[in-house]
Design a protein around this motif. Sequence first.
Motif, PDB file in Angstrom:
ATOM      1  N   SER B 212       0.827  -1.197   0.000  1.00 35.36           N
ATOM      2  CA  SER B 212       0.000   0.000   0.000  1.00 35.36           C
ATOM      3  C   SER B 212       0.870   1.260   0.000  1.00 35.36           C
ATOM      4  N   TYR B 213       1.930   1.215   0.787  1.00 33.42           N
ATOM      5  CA  TYR B 213       2.873   2.348   0.804  1.00 33.42           C
ATOM      6  C   TYR B 213       3.408   2.612  -0.593  1.00 33.42           C
ATOM      7  N   LYS B 214       3.764   1.551  -1.296  1.00 32.80           N
ATOM      8  CA  LYS B 214       4.318   1.742  -2.638  1.00 32.80           C
ATOM      9  C   LYS B 214       3.287   2.343  -3.568  1.00 32.80           C
ATOM     10  N   LYS B 215       2.062   1.839  -3.491  1.00 30.54           N
ATOM     11  CA  LYS B 215       1.021   2.377  -4.376  1.00 30.54           C
ATOM     12  C   LYS B 215       0.725   3.832  -4.046  1.00 30.54           C
ATOM     13  N   LEU B 216       0.676   4.128  -2.775  1.00 30.11           N
ATOM     14  CA  LEU B 216       0.369   5.510  -2.368  1.00 30.11           C
ATOM     15  C   LEU B 216       1.448   6.475  -2.838  1.00 30.11           C
ATOM     16  N   ASN B 217       2.667   5.976  -2.986  1.00 27.42           N
ATOM     17  CA  ASN B 217       3.780   6.854  -3.335  1.00 27.42           C
ATOM     18  C   ASN B 217       4.195   6.767  -4.796  1.00 27.42           C
ATOM     19  N   GLU B 218       3.577   5.877  -5.530  1.00 24.88           N
ATOM     20  CA  GLU B 218       3.965   5.787  -6.932  1.00 24.88           C
ATOM     21  C   GLU B 218       3.036   6.562  -7.842  1.00 24.88           C
ATOM     22  N   VAL B 219       2.034   7.163  -7.245  1.00 27.60           N
ATOM     23  CA  VAL B 219       1.131   7.995  -8.021  1.00 27.60           C
ATOM     24  C   VAL B 219       1.896   9.259  -8.389  1.00 27.60           C
TER      25      VAL B 219
END
Lengths: 275, 451
Positions: B212-219
């Motif tokens: 989730s951290y990765k998705k939140l920061n890859e936007v």
Amino acid sequence: MNPEQQQFMFRPRIHDDGDKTFLGRTGNFDGDDVIQIIVSQPQAARFITGKLWNYFAGQVPSSELNGALADVFRANGNNFKPFLHTMFRSQEFYGSDIIRNQVKSPLQWLIGSVRMLECDLPPTIVSWGMTRQLGQDLFAPPNVKGWDGGVTWITTNTLLTRYNDAQSLVEGTLPQLAAADFAKKPGGGGGGKIEKAMQRVRMGGVKLDKILTREERADKDAMVASLQNRLFQTTLKKDQQQALHDFLDSKTKLNDADIITAIRLMMSTPDYQVT
Amino acid sequence: MKNEITLQTRREFLRRTVLGSALSWTVPVFLADTFSALQAQAADSATQTITGKDDTILVVLQMAGGNDGINTVVPYSNDFYHKARPQIGLKADNVLKLNDDIGFNSALKGFKELYDGGELSVIQGVGYPNPNRSHFRSTEIWQTASDSDRIEKYGWVGRYFDNACAGADPAVGVTIGSQLPESFFAKHPKGICFSNPQNYRFMSNGQATEDSYKKLNEVEMSGDMHADSPQDDSSGDMLNSGGSIGMLPAGMPMTGGKAVDFISRTALDAQHSSDEIRGIAARVQNQATYPGSLLGNSLKMVAKLIGGGLPTRIYYVSQGGYDTHTNQVNTQTRLLGDLGDSMKAFVEDMKAQGNMGRVLVMTFSEFGRRVSENANGGTDHGAAAPMFIVGNKVKAGLLGKYPSLAPQDLYQGDVKYNVDFRSVYAGVLETWLKTKSAPILGKKFEPLQVV
């Protein structure tokens, strides 16, 4: 000057009663007159209001805006209260380049977070360690100019530290990594005392029933909406909202620890670092 | 036209755009900027665009606090020297002699070995016109390579990145420490920094959190382009608004990009580099014994990263404590000992790795100190001082000229510089990093031939 009373002291025996020239004006001035002459310079109002704008809006104002701000200040007899009142209520203060475009300083990040989460400020030693690790060693700026601020608060290192400190804040866990790091002094000296003190520290963590209603906790959409409003005062991007929902959906039964992790995840975004 | 781009890594993305895939409107502003910069770069064949693993590497070593150059490279047979420094002056039998006039402080055994091996050059009397004795201002001058009466927004390393490294891996610049030095400030900031590889990661309590951290920061959407973003709604009056302050044209000029765009890019850099760096830190072994100091540990880390093949062109490390107003001899002996030993270990490590030919280390300090000692067994803020350059291709030996200590040759008690530090930067940029120095330093400085 008498610093305690913020007043000039009058010492007749060493007083100069003659004419003095200051900023192009000549007369038998005393200290109050000199200050009056300074603040009646057009530049003084520009300087003071520019500083205030920069502090609250996070940017150096354009020349036009600074002029307008200075006019408001002078029109109000150089009084701060009516000036700030006008400034905070002005359209410009809510312009798209101001709103959510100011990087939170480590102090803003920490205090803002505990306010938004309605939890306690961590014990002094932890608060100090956190802000220090994030680049703002309180009362010890890097030089007389102070911290550069703005985007310079953000490096790959401090950003990850913010994300990890968010975990300590919401979970109420001790930032052990921080402890290991800030115990070291520049030059390699040890800090056994600090490490010991850290072991006695107890952190509060966030209390969910303070910040979410029973209804919100039962409904994921309502919960995410409520937390977004609390933490961002706006909505996250669609992909980010989706990522949060995916996280919550990955849990078969949503317990407090999961909600707390979701809050930490929301704080672990670029969007949370601005105000 | 909508072209969905899956960003696996930023590097891959850039590599693809370099190869000419169409740039869609969904691409965020900052990447679009990078892209247009790349095109400009491609037109100028004199500059390199992408870093490789065989490129030359510069390690910048800051000696913070203002090192006393005169007791570092000691004019031990000079009468003016001993007259000015009756307490802390070093006698002939207490220096490591380089010739009949000059010797290293005896703490610099490491430097003496490198010097004798033809791997160290001493650039004497380095400074700049109208020297400033304030730590922060002089540091700023060195970091931004500005004239002493001008304030520069960006650092010289940052301008190197802007001018010569568009599209490079974010790890093109690495600072060991928690804060980026001012020299790295750039129009398009690059570079990563960290102090401890173990802490340099997102601490996660499970795979779902990590994902989730990765998705939140890859936007990577820019706020400017995001249709749902409330800040785009410029027509809506804020409920709280008390009206315009007045006299303002609609839509104030932006001072720069959106802060959140910058943070988004930093977040991506952090995410990708943290895996890479922790991997290297665990995998690569040092092949020399370093002092256990902060500097020793920093250089140890740099050696690992070089050995691990990080595509970095510039590393930045620093050593503090040189502000020796009182009891200078003990402090400086400790610091210089640490400096020489750390450097020696680093060179051994590089040789064992087979990377010595790629690496150049350059030291600097914001100023030297006054010729005369003060009453507290120390020295106060001064002006010119030596710089050291280490590498196996350097013009070894003494470069430049030792500044005169004769009272009539001093300016307000300080030695006069005879090499402008920007000539040294120009030499390093031109001869080592193989790039034109004038666009980076703002004007043409005669490059000192350092290699």
